[in-house]
Motif scaffolding. Structure first.
Motif, PDB file in Angstrom:
ATOM      1  N   ARG A  94      31.792  43.969  34.863  1.00  0.00           N
ATOM      2  CA  ARG A  94      32.580  44.880  34.032  1.00  0.00           C
ATOM      3  C   ARG A  94      32.303  44.582  32.562  1.00  0.00           C
ATOM      4  O   ARG A  94      32.570  43.500  32.068  1.00  0.00           O
ATOM      5  CB  ARG A  94      34.075  44.728  34.317  1.00  0.00           C
ATOM      6  N   ILE A 124      32.688  45.233  28.446  1.00  0.00           N
ATOM      7  CA  ILE A 124      33.443  45.723  27.299  1.00  0.00           C
ATOM      8  C   ILE A 124      32.482  45.674  26.117  1.00  0.00           C
ATOM      9  O   ILE A 124      31.985  44.605  25.770  1.00  0.00           O
ATOM     10  CB  ILE A 124      34.691  44.862  27.022  1.00  0.00           C
ATOM     11  N   ASN A 126      35.819  39.234  31.549  1.00  0.00           N
ATOM     12  CA  ASN A 126      34.885  40.346  31.631  1.00  0.00           C
ATOM     13  C   ASN A 126      33.712  40.089  30.698  1.00  0.00           C
ATOM     14  O   ASN A 126      33.810  39.324  29.736  1.00  0.00           O
ATOM     15  CB  ASN A 126      35.576  41.657  31.232  1.00  0.00           C
ATOM     16  N   THR A 170      29.156  49.199  35.096  1.00  0.00           N
ATOM     17  CA  THR A 170      30.590  49.433  34.984  1.00  0.00           C
ATOM     18  C   THR A 170      31.016  49.094  33.558  1.00  0.00           C
ATOM     19  O   THR A 170      31.041  47.931  33.172  1.00  0.00           O
ATOM     20  CB  THR A 170      31.373  48.572  35.990  1.00  0.00           C
ATOM     21  N   GLY A 214      33.981  49.290  30.922  1.00  0.00           N
ATOM     22  CA  GLY A 214      35.417  49.500  30.843  1.00  0.00           C
ATOM     23  C   GLY A 214      35.870  50.109  29.533  1.00  0.00           C
ATOM     24  O   GLY A 214      36.871  50.835  29.485  1.00  0.00           O
ATOM     25  N   TYR A 245      41.050  44.251  26.128  1.00  0.00           N
ATOM     26  CA  TYR A 245      40.465  44.677  27.389  1.00  0.00           C
ATOM     27  C   TYR A 245      39.748  43.574  28.158  1.00  0.00           C
ATOM     28  O   TYR A 245      38.945  43.849  29.043  1.00  0.00           O
ATOM     29  CB  TYR A 245      39.519  45.866  27.155  1.00  0.00           C
ATOM     30  N   THR A 246      40.020  42.327  27.803  1.00  0.00           N
ATOM     31  CA  THR A 246      39.470  41.231  28.596  1.00  0.00           C
ATOM     32  C   THR A 246      40.386  40.028  28.483  1.00  0.00           C
ATOM     33  O   THR A 246      41.173  39.908  27.538  1.00  0.00           O
ATOM     34  CB  THR A 246      38.041  40.868  28.145  1.00  0.00           C
ATOM     35  N   SER A 251      45.108  44.160  32.344  1.00  0.00           N
ATOM     36  CA  SER A 251      45.292  45.484  31.761  1.00  0.00           C
ATOM     37  C   SER A 251      46.254  46.306  32.604  1.00  0.00           C
ATOM     38  O   SER A 251      47.364  45.861  32.872  1.00  0.00           O
ATOM     39  CB  SER A 251      43.925  46.159  31.622  1.00  0.00           C
ATOM     40  N   THR A 291      37.483  58.547  38.489  1.00  0.00           N
ATOM     41  CA  THR A 291      37.508  57.239  37.844  1.00  0.00           C
ATOM     42  C   THR A 291      38.884  56.602  38.003  1.00  0.00           C
ATOM     43  O   THR A 291      39.903  57.275  37.829  1.00  0.00           O
ATOM     44  CB  THR A 291      37.173  57.365  36.343  1.00  0.00           C
ATOM     45  N   GLN A 334      41.110  52.566  37.535  1.00  0.00           N
ATOM     46  CA  GLN A 334      41.084  51.215  36.967  1.00  0.00           C
ATOM     47  C   GLN A 334      42.066  50.319  37.694  1.00  0.00           C
ATOM     48  O   GLN A 334      43.199  50.730  37.996  1.00  0.00           O
ATOM     49  CB  GLN A 334      41.434  51.253  35.484  1.00  0.00           C
ATOM     50  N   GLY A 369      38.712  46.014  37.464  1.00  0.00           N
ATOM     51  CA  GLY A 369      37.640  46.713  36.781  1.00  0.00           C
ATOM     52  C   GLY A 369      37.848  48.202  36.792  1.00  0.00           C
ATOM     53  O   GLY A 369      38.864  48.715  37.280  1.00  0.00           O
ATOM     54  N   ILE A 370      36.901  48.919  36.231  1.00  0.00           N
ATOM     55  CA  ILE A 370      36.912  50.379  36.214  1.00  0.00           C
ATOM     56  C   ILE A 370      35.824  50.865  37.151  1.00  0.00           C
ATOM     57  O   ILE A 370      34.689  50.386  37.114  1.00  0.00           O
ATOM     58  CB  ILE A 370      36.703  50.920  34.790  1.00  0.00           C
TER      59      ILE A 370
END
Length: 399
Positions: free
Chosen positions: A114, A116, A158, A188, A190, A304-305, A322, A341, A343, A373-374
């Motif tokens: 994942r 970022i 991530n 992937t 995110g 985001y991590t 998240s 999609t 998450q 993850g996304i």
């Protein structure tokens, strides 16, 4: 039955906007390491205001216009800086037109697949022997360097990618090349935070905008999250969300491939009058504003991590996870394929199923244990009759 189905759809939409609590004190601690002195020093070197030593020689980067010797010198400067931070895998991504993207990867410890991404473009305008490009986009480039300097000292759950794109001023060629290959590889991604022109503040009002695109994956939610970070971390910017955002910056290359991306940029109506001229120089950078924008970019990556500080004996988790979300499929309507999609903030046993208007299950798209993850799942409807269908995600206790 129809009432029940609509209830499920509404639950999905409501849960998509739910954000789990954040420890903003720790994010503020991370961004407190940002140094305007370091930012300006790197900006002076990038823009030719000061010479830099490259391969033992004193070099003045008087231009970063695409394809020039100065552009190549800037690429080498970036590689040297990134390597000096330690813990990053630094590489060149050659472009078909002789330019090169500079990519530094900080591999995640828990979810390495994942990504970022925080990015900027290092080429500049105008053409000619003198092209400082301090605001456009030396400001974003030095800010991404600052993010790498600070965040490389942490371990990250991530993978963080620090991307410096070339040939942005030539139809976004650098980021287009990167994003197209990421799509082909099934990467992937995110979140993408694009920093472009973050050093000019016309009225000293700290006005900045965040550009998103609601039809693209999680971009709209990403913009709202970053605006919330500004408020919760007391960064001091006045943010306007522009939706849909502009398509003349590197974020658009990621939107093209349905990756969630935003652009952080000085308020467009008050944009730098020196842009694309030889007078786009460091002396015109608003330092307090520039520092705030850089902090917002770094906070966005931290958001985001999960970051860990290691003192040699203990590991302290800096960030909670998240949130759950299930996005609108894209494209919609579609014929015959579309992408869904979703998450996950943690590992879960998940089920993603398709239902018809009668509430009957017609297909199971995913039924598996998945890590945080996304995810992007393609649905092929070529064997189904035209009409309206619903999809539902169940992940643990989340529906």
């Amino acid at each position: 039955m129809r009432k029940l189905i609509l209830s499920c759809v509404m639950s999905i939409l409501l849960c998509a906007s739910q954000i789990f609590s954040q420890d903003y004190t720790k994010i503020k601690s991370i961004i407190g390491n940002a140094s305007i002195d370091t930012l300006i020093e790197n900006l002076n070197l990038l823009t030719g205001e000061k010479p830099v030593t490259l391969d033992g020689n004193s070099v003045t980067i008087s231009t970063r216009f695409r394809g020039t010797t100065g552009d190549s010198s800037a690429a080498l400067f970036l590689k040297n800086k990134l390597n000096s931070y330690g813990g990053l895998k630094v590489s060149e991504q050659p472009l078909p037109d002789s330019g090169k993207n500079i990519i530094a990867v900080q591999t995640g410890t828990e979810n390495p697949k994942r990504q970022i991404i925080v990015c900027a473009h290092y080429d500049c305008m105008p053409p000619g022997p003198i092209s400082h490009g301090a605001d456009d986009d030396g400001s974003g480039t030095a800010a991404v360097l600052e993010a790498a300097r600070i965040l490389s000292k942490y371990s990250s759950s991530n993978t963080i990618v620090y991307a410096f794109f070339d040939y942005e001023e030539d139809d976004l060629n650098g980021s287009e090349y990167y994003a197209s290959h990421a799509s082909q590889n099934g990467d992937t991604i995110g979140a993408v935070i694009n920093l472009d022109m973050i050093g000019w503040d016309k009225n000293n009002q700290n006005d900045v905008e965040i550009d998103s695109k609601p039809s693209i994956s999680l971009s709209d939610q990403l913009a709202k999250d970053v605006k919330d970070l500004n408020d919760k971390c007391n960064i001091g910017l006045y943010i306007t969300i522009v939706n849909p955002g502009k398509s003349n910056a590197d974020n658009d290359s990621f939107w093209k491939y349905n990756f969630p991306a935003i652009l952080i940029i000085e308020l467009y109506g008050y944009q730098n009058p020196y842009m694309h001229t030889v007078n786009d120089r460091v002396e015109n950078i608003n330092k307090p504003f520039y520092e705030r924008c850089t902090k917002l970019g770094i906070a966005s990556i931290a958001r985001y991590t999960d970051l860990n500080v290691n003192d040699g004996t203990t590991s302290v988790k800096e960030m909670p996870t998240s949130y759950y979300s299930l996005e609108q499929n894209y494209p919609n309507p579609f014929n015959p394929t579309t992408t869904i999609t979703y998450q996950l903030p943690k590992s879960e046993n998940i089920k993603l199923k398709i239902y018809n208007l009668l509430g009957e299950e017609v297909k199971t798209l995913v039924e598996d244990n998945e890590v945080a993850g996304i995810y992007h799942v393609k649905f092929d409807g070529s064997n189904f009759a035209s009409g309206v269908y619903f999809y539902r995600l169940r992940a643990g206790n989340f529906v």
